[in-house]
Write a protein that holds these residues in place. Structure first.
Motif, PDB file in Angstrom:
ATOM      1  N   LYS A  38       0.830  -1.200   0.000  1.00  0.00           N
ATOM      2  CA  LYS A  38       0.000   0.000   0.000  1.00  0.00           C
ATOM      3  C   LYS A  38       0.873   1.262   0.000  1.00  0.00           C
ATOM      4  O   LYS A  38       0.578   2.227  -0.713  1.00  0.00           O
ATOM      5  N   ALA A  41       2.492   1.532  -3.475  1.00  0.00           N
ATOM      6  CA  ALA A  41       1.471   1.847  -4.479  1.00  0.00           C
ATOM      7  C   ALA A  41       1.124   3.336  -4.474  1.00  0.00           C
ATOM      8  O   ALA A  41       0.943   3.947  -5.535  1.00  0.00           O
ATOM      9  N   LYS A  42       1.023   3.920  -3.295  1.00  0.00           N
ATOM     10  CA  LYS A  42       0.722   5.354  -3.198  1.00  0.00           C
ATOM     11  C   LYS A  42       1.842   6.174  -3.830  1.00  0.00           C
ATOM     12  O   LYS A  42       1.590   7.130  -4.580  1.00  0.00           O
ATOM     13  N   LYS A  43       3.076   5.813  -3.535  1.00  0.00           N
ATOM     14  CA  LYS A  43       4.223   6.582  -4.035  1.00  0.00           C
ATOM     15  C   LYS A  43       4.421   6.392  -5.537  1.00  0.00           C
ATOM     16  O   LYS A  43       4.912   7.291  -6.227  1.00  0.00           O
ATOM     17  N   GLU A  44       4.039   5.213  -6.043  1.00  0.00           N
ATOM     18  CA  GLU A  44       4.260   4.905  -7.457  1.00  0.00           C
ATOM     19  C   GLU A  44       3.004   5.109  -8.305  1.00  0.00           C
ATOM     20  O   GLU A  44       3.010   4.801  -9.500  1.00  0.00           O
ATOM     21  N   ASN A  45       1.921   5.616  -7.700  1.00  0.00           N
ATOM     22  CA  ASN A  45       0.672   5.919  -8.414  1.00  0.00           C
ATOM     23  C   ASN A  45       0.089   4.689  -9.121  1.00  0.00           C
ATOM     24  O   ASN A  45      -0.270   4.734 -10.307  1.00  0.00           O
ATOM     25  N   ALA A  46      -0.017   3.603  -8.382  1.00  0.00           N
ATOM     26  CA  ALA A  46      -0.545   2.355  -8.930  1.00  0.00           C
ATOM     27  C   ALA A  46      -1.979   2.130  -8.461  1.00  0.00           C
ATOM     28  O   ALA A  46      -2.522   2.889  -7.657  1.00  0.00           O
ATOM     29  N   ASP A  47      -2.587   1.055  -8.967  1.00  0.00           N
ATOM     30  CA  ASP A  47      -3.934   0.663  -8.556  1.00  0.00           C
ATOM     31  C   ASP A  47      -3.844   0.060  -7.154  1.00  0.00           C
ATOM     32  O   ASP A  47      -3.372  -1.062  -6.972  1.00  0.00           O
ATOM     33  N   GLU A  48      -4.301   0.807  -6.171  1.00  0.00           N
ATOM     34  CA  GLU A  48      -4.115   0.388  -4.784  1.00  0.00           C
ATOM     35  C   GLU A  48      -4.952  -0.845  -4.431  1.00  0.00           C
ATOM     36  O   GLU A  48      -4.528  -1.688  -3.636  1.00  0.00           O
ATOM     37  N   GLU A 114       1.628  -2.904 -10.846  1.00  0.00           N
ATOM     38  CA  GLU A 114       1.094  -3.466  -9.601  1.00  0.00           C
ATOM     39  C   GLU A 114       1.836  -4.750  -9.226  1.00  0.00           C
ATOM     40  O   GLU A 114       2.149  -4.977  -8.049  1.00  0.00           O
ATOM     41  N   THR A 186      10.992  -1.054  -8.301  1.00  0.00           N
ATOM     42  CA  THR A 186      10.575   0.347  -8.206  1.00  0.00           C
ATOM     43  C   THR A 186      11.601   1.163  -7.439  1.00  0.00           C
ATOM     44  O   THR A 186      12.370   0.634  -6.632  1.00  0.00           O
ATOM     45  N   THR A 188      10.929   3.289  -5.113  1.00  0.00           N
ATOM     46  CA  THR A 188      10.547   3.220  -3.701  1.00  0.00           C
ATOM     47  C   THR A 188      11.050   1.926  -3.076  1.00  0.00           C
ATOM     48  O   THR A 188      11.576   1.929  -1.961  1.00  0.00           O
TER      49      THR A 188
END
Length: 219
Positions: A38, A41-48, A114, A186, A188
């Protein structure tokens, strides 16, 4: 069905199935990997939603934990469909958890952002202080020694050799753990892995120092 409701049911399902798992792939491993997924995903702008679901469910079809991966994958697909997860999303989640494993370094590359995120999250939980603890738990559960100076780490392995071949907890550092920092997908993930990797290197120096009564380090 609302995504949050599906997530709540996924938390319950995984918690029930893995609460007493003894090899370091227990519910708390899932909990940590999900939090990491999670965050990334927020930092990489993915489908959470996809990241959180795949992180929650990934060990329910792991070959280390189940006898029939194909059958367990089918059951999980049915569960997702029963909970009204759209077909495309089901396929995405199953693709991630089906190709997540390290497999001795022979695993398939993740095809989506993702998937790369969930793989990073799972691998981050395999390194650092927690990764060290999990390594020894796993070795003990599988009947492996802590260390044998006469048994060298393996460098080239098939997935089957990685799973079934003879090894030790310390050799596992060289066969997998120390490789993971460079395999992060990634930015991150790479940032989060750096300090944990350094801690493992420091641990090994101390381990060999104690093993050799302070007379150098190394195999």
């Amino acid at each position: 069905m609302e995504p949050q409701t599906v997530l709540e049911k996924a938390y319950q399902l995984t918690g029930e199935k893995l609460k007493d798992e003894p090899t370091g792939h227990d519910w708390w491993h899932i909990h940590r990997v999900t939090r990491l997924a999670k965050l990334i995903a927020k930092k990489e702008n993915a489908d959470e939603f996809v990241c959180e679901m795949a992180a929650l469910l990934h060990d329910l079809v792991d070959e280390k934990l189940v006898d029939d991966k194909k059958r367990e994958t089918e059951k999980l697909a049915e569960w997702l469909a029963d909970n009204e997860v759209p077909g495309e999303t089901v396929r995405h989640i199953l693709d991630i958890i089906g190709t997540l494993s390290f497999q001795g370094g022979t695993g398939t590359k993740m095809s989506t952002l993702e998937g790369r995120i969930v793989q990073d999250a799972d691998r981050i939980d395999a390194i650092g202080a927690i990764g060290i603890a999990r390594t020894f738990v796993y070795a003990g559960a599988r009947g492996s020694l802590i260390y044998d100076p006469q048994l060298e780490p393996r460098s080239e392995m098939t997935a089957e050799q990685y799973r079934e071949g003879k090894s030790t907890a310390i050799n596992h550092f060289y066969e997998k753990l120390l490789k993971l920092k460079e395999l992060m997908n990634t930015e991150t993930g790479r940032q989060l892995a750096e300090e944990r990797h350094e801690f493992m290197e420091q641990y090994l120096v101390r381990f060999y120092s104690e093993w050799n009564l302070g007379n150098g380090s190394g195999l």
